[in-house]
Scaffold this motif. Structure first.
Motif, PDB file in Angstrom:
ATOM      1  N   LYS A 145      27.420  43.039  23.180  1.00  0.00           N
ATOM      2  CA  LYS A 145      25.724  41.566  22.292  1.00  0.00           C
ATOM      3  C   LYS A 145      27.248  41.899  20.714  1.00  0.00           C
ATOM      4  CE  LYS A 145      21.731  42.780  19.461  1.00  0.00           C
ATOM      5  NZ  LYS A 145      20.966  42.958  19.693  1.00  0.00           N
ATOM      6  N   PRO A 194      29.618  37.484  20.826  1.00  0.00           N
ATOM      7  CA  PRO A 194      30.471  36.657  19.786  1.00  0.00           C
ATOM      8  C   PRO A 194      31.714  36.527  19.084  1.00  0.00           C
ATOM      9  CG  PRO A 194      28.198  37.519  19.366  1.00  0.00           C
ATOM     10  CD  PRO A 194      29.449  38.372  20.428  1.00  0.00           C
ATOM     11  N   ALA A 201      31.712  34.049  14.030  1.00  0.00           N
ATOM     12  CA  ALA A 201      31.630  32.881  14.268  1.00  0.00           C
ATOM     13  C   ALA A 201      31.518  31.305  14.678  1.00  0.00           C
ATOM     14  CB  ALA A 201      31.410  33.178  16.085  1.00  0.00           C
ATOM     15  N   LYS A 202      30.683  31.555  13.415  1.00  0.00           N
ATOM     16  CA  LYS A 202      29.826  29.639  12.788  1.00  0.00           C
ATOM     17  C   LYS A 202      30.222  29.421  11.713  1.00  0.00           C
ATOM     18  CE  LYS A 202      26.712  30.292  10.258  1.00  0.00           C
ATOM     19  NZ  LYS A 202      24.830  30.670   9.410  1.00  0.00           N
ATOM     20  N   LYS A 228      27.624  40.917  12.014  1.00  0.00           N
ATOM     21  CA  LYS A 228      27.738  40.379  12.190  1.00  0.00           C
ATOM     22  C   LYS A 228      28.458  39.690  12.740  1.00  0.00           C
ATOM     23  CE  LYS A 228      23.474  40.667   7.966  1.00  0.00           C
ATOM     24  NZ  LYS A 228      22.982  40.299   9.285  1.00  0.00           N
ATOM     25  N   SER A 229      28.931  39.510  14.144  1.00  0.00           N
ATOM     26  CA  SER A 229      29.998  38.551  14.448  1.00  0.00           C
ATOM     27  C   SER A 229      29.158  37.194  14.684  1.00  0.00           C
ATOM     28  CB  SER A 229      30.229  39.436  15.674  1.00  0.00           C
ATOM     29  OG  SER A 229      29.495  39.697  16.658  1.00  0.00           O
ATOM     30  N   VAL A 230      27.903  36.834  14.871  1.00  0.00           N
ATOM     31  CA  VAL A 230      27.378  35.547  15.398  1.00  0.00           C
ATOM     32  C   VAL A 230      28.343  34.708  13.483  1.00  0.00           C
ATOM     33  CG1 VAL A 230      26.102  34.298  15.233  1.00  0.00           C
ATOM     34  CG2 VAL A 230      26.032  36.176  16.794  1.00  0.00           C
ATOM     35  N   GLU A 231      27.906  35.359  12.383  1.00  0.00           N
ATOM     36  CA  GLU A 231      28.416  34.631  11.078  1.00  0.00           C
ATOM     37  C   GLU A 231      30.274  34.729  10.991  1.00  0.00           C
ATOM     38  OE1 GLU A 231      26.162  33.944   9.128  1.00  0.00           O
ATOM     39  OE2 GLU A 231      25.084  34.395   9.469  1.00  0.00           O
ATOM     40  N   ASN A 273      34.669  33.076  18.053  1.00  0.00           N
ATOM     41  CA  ASN A 273      35.874  32.601  16.891  1.00  0.00           C
ATOM     42  C   ASN A 273      36.842  33.024  16.275  1.00  0.00           C
ATOM     43  OD1 ASN A 273      35.584  34.145  13.641  1.00  0.00           O
ATOM     44  ND2 ASN A 273      36.331  35.881  14.895  1.00  0.00           N
TER      45      ASN A 273
END
Length: 470
Positions: free
Chosen positions: A212, A216, A356-357, A351-354, A220
């Motif tokens: 999880k 992400p 990557a985004k 907050k690895s999704v941030e 990135n």
């Protein structure tokens, strides 16, 4: 130990493992540029570029997950065993998947040295995990020694294989893979990794938690590849492999620069993750970020200032085209430093999704500008696209991270650095030796003045350590 002292200690330890070897590697540039043709060096760099794409694609960034989750269980050996066993077993599966993939696609690859793609990616998957393992345990000295072994042995073997045995591009690959393999062996024995590994300790819930966090980071890392390395593919396609050789040599200087920042960033990431919930968090983070912005900004300034004086003595004349790309790439990496200073906050918050985004947006800018302009401005398309990509990412993260932490850059220092960088770049392209020499002197004085407090603190700490040892 204070947070600042802890950060300084870890940075010094991690830096020690790189300083000498990076300097030696840098001094070997004349050897590479004399004995390797631009087309040959460009072909080797292209393979390394593809390897840097395939490693994160097949290791799923689990080494970063290993480090981040080990930080939370430093005094819990059963949990450490569970995490390490889960990640290492996953690595074995990843290696098997990659080798199957390589066997399927290799008949269709028309690349020189393509066989090294199989070996190098496999070795890097295991090496990345073994390098992060001692860091997760808090044993940064082992990481530093491992890095030192890898870099030193690579340099020594490069001299033997290229200068003595005249193996050309093959020598670069042989030395790199052999050095990495020896480093893996050292880290296994130094950490006594067998005490932390057992198939019975592999845990499904642990795998899910690390996945999880880590998965992400894959997009990135891939977008970082697009921003930092896709340039080589576009150059090779539109301008030829020899042009990629010129670009690769120019990129060496910015790579050495960012390597030293990355060493600080490793201890910075650890420090922020461990102290993120402190009551004075915002002032602590702002203070360190401003100090490091001044320091690395001035390092960039001084490299650009000294390069016109040093370039003829370091790089062979047949790589002259590299000269014009160096300052643009260094400025791009300065913005990459800013990105890194803010990225650790996302890591601390998981907050690895941030992460990557924001990287994805920069990758789009990089590729679009590069493809649209490469036919018109040649190599400048690659360097300028990198500068625009890192600049946009730095600006985005600067404003976005304020949602979580109130960090303020000192505007006066930003304006002054921008002024001196502009003047230094102008002198660089003027090719006027007197103007370049004067700019170098002024840049040196400015760099000492703006970092005087940091340098003074370092000297005081060093003197205290010397007295303690006596």
């Amino acid at each position: 130990m204070s947070r600042e002292g802890e950060l300084t200690k870890n940075t010094v330890i991690l830096t020690f493992g790189k300083i000498c070897t990076q300097f030696i590697s840098f001094m070997l540039l004349p050897l590479y540029t004399v004995l390797l043709l631009p087309s040959e060096y460009g072909a080797v760099d292209l393979i390394n570029t593809y390897a840097s794409l395939l490693v994160p694609l097949f290791n799923w960034q689990f080494e970063n997950g290993l480090f981040r989750f080990m930080l939370d269980v430093r005094n819990n050996e059963p949990e450490q065993k569970k995490i390490f066993s889960t990640v290492m077993t996953t690595n074995f599966v990843q290696v098997a998947i990659y080798l199957c993939f390589y066997l399927l696609v290799s008949p269709f690859l028309q690349l020189e040295y393509k066989q090294f793609l199989a070996i190098d990616v496999v070795v890097n998957i295991i090496l990345n995990t073994m390098l992060q393992f001692p860091r997760g345990l808090g044993k940064n000295v082992l990481y530093a020694v491992g890095s030192c072994i890898s870099a030193s042995l690579t340099v020594v073997l490069n001299v033997i294989f290229i200068a003595v045995m005249r193996l050309g591009g093959y020598g670069l690959f042989f030395s790199s893979i052999l050095a990495k393999t020896v480093t893996i062996g050292y880290l296994v024995f130094a950490t006594k990794a067998w005490n932390f590994f057992s198939f019975s300790e592999v845990d499904r819930e642990c795998f899910k938690s690390i996945s999880k966090y880590s998965l992400p980071l894959m997009p990135n890392q891939l977008t970082w590849w697009v921003v930092g390395a896709s340039d080589r593919t576009i150059i090779a396609q539109f301008l030829g492999v020899a042009a990629n050789g010129f670009y690769s040599i120019a990129h060496k200087f910015s790579t050495i620069y960012i390597t030293f920042y990355n060493l600080f960033n490793m201890s910075w990431t650890e420090s922020v993750s461990l102290h993120f919930n402190d009551s004075d968090r915002d002032s602590y983070l702002s203070g360190v970020i401003n100090s490091m912005f001044n320091l690395f900004g001035c390092v960039c300034l001084m490299i650009i200032a000294v390069m016109p004086l040093a370039f003829p003595y370091i790089i062979d004349a047949k790589y002259e085209q590299s000269y014009y790309q160096i300052p643009i790439l260094l400025l791009a990496v300065l913005f990459q430093v800013v990105v890194g200073l803010y990225s650790v906050i996302y890591v601390a918050l998981k907050k690895s999704v941030e992460i990557a985004k924001t990287s994805f947006y920069a990758a789009i800018i990089n590729v679009c500008f590069n493809i649209l302009t490469v036919k018109y401005i040649g190599l400048y398309a690659a360097s300028i696209s990198s500068l625009l990509a890192y600049m946009s990412m730095a600006l985005y993260r600067y404003f976005h991270v304020k949602r979580y932490v109130d960090i303020k850059l000192h505007r006066k220092n930003v304006i002054l650095l921008a002024f001196f960088l502009t003047a230094t770049v102008f002198a660089y392209y003027s090719r006027n030796i007197w103007l370049q020499g004067g700019t170098f002197a002024v840049a040196g004085i400015y760099s000492v003045m703006v970092n005087y407090g940091l340098l003074q603190s370092f000297v005081i700490t060093l003197k205290r350590k010397i007295r303690e040892r006596r």
